[in-house]
Write an enzyme that holds these catalytic residues in place. Structure first.
Site, mmCIF file in Angstrom:
data_model
loop_
_atom_site.group_PDB
_atom_site.id
_atom_site.type_symbol
_atom_site.label_atom_id
_atom_site.label_comp_id
_atom_site.label_asym_id
_atom_site.label_seq_id
_atom_site.Cartn_x
_atom_site.Cartn_y
_atom_site.Cartn_z
ATOM 1 N N SER A 16 0.805 -1.219 0.000
ATOM 2 C CA SER A 16 0.000 0.000 0.000
ATOM 3 C C SER A 16 0.846 1.281 0.000
ATOM 4 C CB SER A 16 -0.946 -0.058 1.196
ATOM 5 O OG SER A 16 -1.890 0.953 1.117
ATOM 6 N N ASP B 282 -1.930 6.433 -3.571
ATOM 7 C CA ASP B 282 -0.878 5.668 -2.895
ATOM 8 C C ASP B 282 -0.506 4.493 -3.813
ATOM 9 O OD1 ASP B 282 -3.125 4.068 -2.501
ATOM 10 O OD2 ASP B 282 -2.428 3.342 -0.561
ATOM 11 N N ASP C 29 -1.082 1.224 -4.087
ATOM 12 C CA ASP C 29 -2.067 0.291 -4.648
ATOM 13 C C ASP C 29 -3.369 0.994 -5.045
ATOM 14 O OD1 ASP C 29 -2.681 0.667 -1.937
ATOM 15 O OD2 ASP C 29 -3.608 -1.304 -1.743
ATOM 16 N N ASP D 11 -5.733 2.768 -3.681
ATOM 17 C CA ASP D 11 -7.021 2.818 -2.985
ATOM 18 C C ASP D 11 -7.233 4.146 -2.259
ATOM 19 O OD1 ASP D 11 -5.220 2.208 -0.988
ATOM 20 O OD2 ASP D 11 -6.266 0.424 -0.261
#
Ligand code: MG
Length: 457
Positions: free
Chosen positions: A100, A243, A245, A247
């Site tokens: 992440s 960010d 990933d 999300d």
């Protein structure tokens, strides 16, 4: 089970690749995950672009096959795109390989349930129990499905689904120009494409997977100072930074001012209520500003304060079934008609719709929100000491409104302050917002004198 060492943090298992996420650790964790799902389950695996991601993928997929589940390879994909495919394509679960927003030396694993949301805390405990007790499933070789099947089209499916949730024509007419910073990661596969579909001209920086990003993966006002300058220099209508990933999404106005996610979320919640005529409650972590409640109360929207952590927020919304939206102040925004998880591209599409229908500039939209003087501090200490301090803070501020789902949040007319132990590190975190610097200073002094007193004793 409660005494076992935790593997899962706030969202998934994370660690430094190779030294913490060793080959043996990855294999054991993958075997525990495979054993947790029923034999024969269909599991969709996706990954972002990080050091060691390919190595983890190869170990994980091999071990999952040997544990008796059927593995589908979604390829490089944002976490929310994988989650959407798990939910809508009839998978029994998913695994996302990502750390992440963590620094580049980290990688990690998120386990997704059949509903497309990260598995809940109880399920994490089950996986940990299998890991520590080594009660892995051993299958008969004749029942194994040895091949891993490619499952392409996850990113397309996701972009198409998002487009169905917004008024495309009204956005296209505006011909916006928007800067996207996907931090050289999987957001490049979905976000610029989504923008082009909406008639938006994307200006992309940090958009090449072959290069190291020029900023840390976590989007914050501090890490986005260069990105914000480009938004202004290129005359964009606004900027959005993701960010690793994809999300989380953090928004930057046309003048280069970066806003925390609770600020953008309250504007989006208002848009959902007033323009899209949706109803329901707003779910957020106690680390979000009280201005959320101040603004939404006037619209008749109730705010539910929860423990910090997106997984808990997503599960609370799913259980209750009455959510308008959910969010975290770090830029994770959840739109239930699409899915119950944080979703950078869905949030961007809603933001565009809000801007198009408002007829105003982004800086004007944010200027509606009251200005607070903000303090964020952390104090190293053990959890026991943090708990003693929190008890004394409750006592000190007992005449005010207190929320105690995670540490203590004191809400008064001219300020709010949150004192809570970190979920992942031996730290006490203090967040404070006040109508003036003087009020902030005096409240911080009251909290710090408690901290000093407890540490001294
Ligand atoms: Mg993330």
């Amino acid at each position: 089970m409660g005494f076992l060492k935790r593997l899962f943090g706030t969202d998934g298992v994370r660690g430094v690749i190779a030294s913490e996420l060793t080959p043996l650790f990855i294999a054991k964790l993958a075997w525990a995950i495979g054993s947790y799902f029923k034999e024969g389950s269909r599991i969709l695996v996706g990954y972002d672009y990080r050091a060691g991601g390919d190595a983890i993928k190869n170990i994980l997929m091999g071990v999952l096959v040997l544990s008796g589940v059927k593995v589908y390879d979604a390829g490089y994909t944002p976490t929310p795109a994988l989650q959407y495919a798990v939910k809508t394509e009839g998978f029994d679960g998913g695994v996302m390989i990502t750390a992440s927003h963590n620094p580049p030396e980290y990688n990690g694993i998120k386990v997704i349930g059949p509903h497309g949301v990260e598995v809940g805390r109880d399920e994490e405990r089950v996986i940990e129990e299998i890991f520590w007790s080594e009660k892995f499933r051993v299958i008969d070789w004749r029942s194994a499905v040895w091949s891993v099947e490619k499952y392409s089209g996850v990113n397309d499916l996701y972009v198409k689904a998002i487009l169905e949730h917004v008024d495309k024509d009204i956005i296209v007419k505006k011909g916006f120009k928007v800067l996207v910073d996907p931090v050289n990661n999987v957001g490049v596969f979905t976000t610029p494409r989504l923008l082009r579909e909406l008639g938006v001209k994307p200006v992309v920086i940090n958009g090449d997977l072959n290069y190291e990003p020029t900023r840390p993966p976590e989007p914050t006002p501090e890490t986005l100072s260069n990105t914000a300058q480009v938004v202004k220099a290129c005359n964009c209508d606004f900027g959005v930074a993701l960010d690793g990933d994809a999300d989380r999404s953090i928004f930057i106005d046309e003048q280069g001012r970066v806003y925390w996610g609770d600020r953008s979320a309250v504007l989006l919640a208002k848009h959902l209520k007033l323009y899209k005529n949706l109803t329901g409650k707003v779910y957020t972590g106690v680390s979000s500003s009280v201005l959320v409640e101040d603004i939404l109360r006037s619209l008749g929207v109730e705010v539910i304060w929860l423990k910090v952590g997106s997984v808990d927020i997503a599960h609370a919304m799913m259980r209750a079934g009455d959510a308008l939206c959910g969010f975290e102040e770090n830029g994770g925004f959840m739109y239930p008609p699409h899915q119950f998880v944080r979703d950078g591209a869905m949030t961007l599409a809603l933001f565009l719709e809000m801007l198009a229908t408002s007829g105003r500039r982004v800086s004007e939209l944010f200027s509606e929100l009251p200005e607070y003087y903000i303090v964020k501090k952390k104090y190293p200490m053990s959890r026991d000491v943090a708990v003693r301090i929190i008890d004394l803070v409750k006592e000190e501020f007992k005449s005010e409104r207190l929320i105690t789902v995670d540490g203590v949040k004191v809400i008064s007319r001219d300020y709010w302050v949150l004192v809570r132990p970190s979920g992942t590190e031996p730290l006490l975190r203090v967040m404070l917002e006040a109508k003036s610097e003087e009020i902030a200073k005096s409240i911080l002094e009251r909290v710090e004198s408690i901290i000093k007193e407890v540490i001294k004793s």
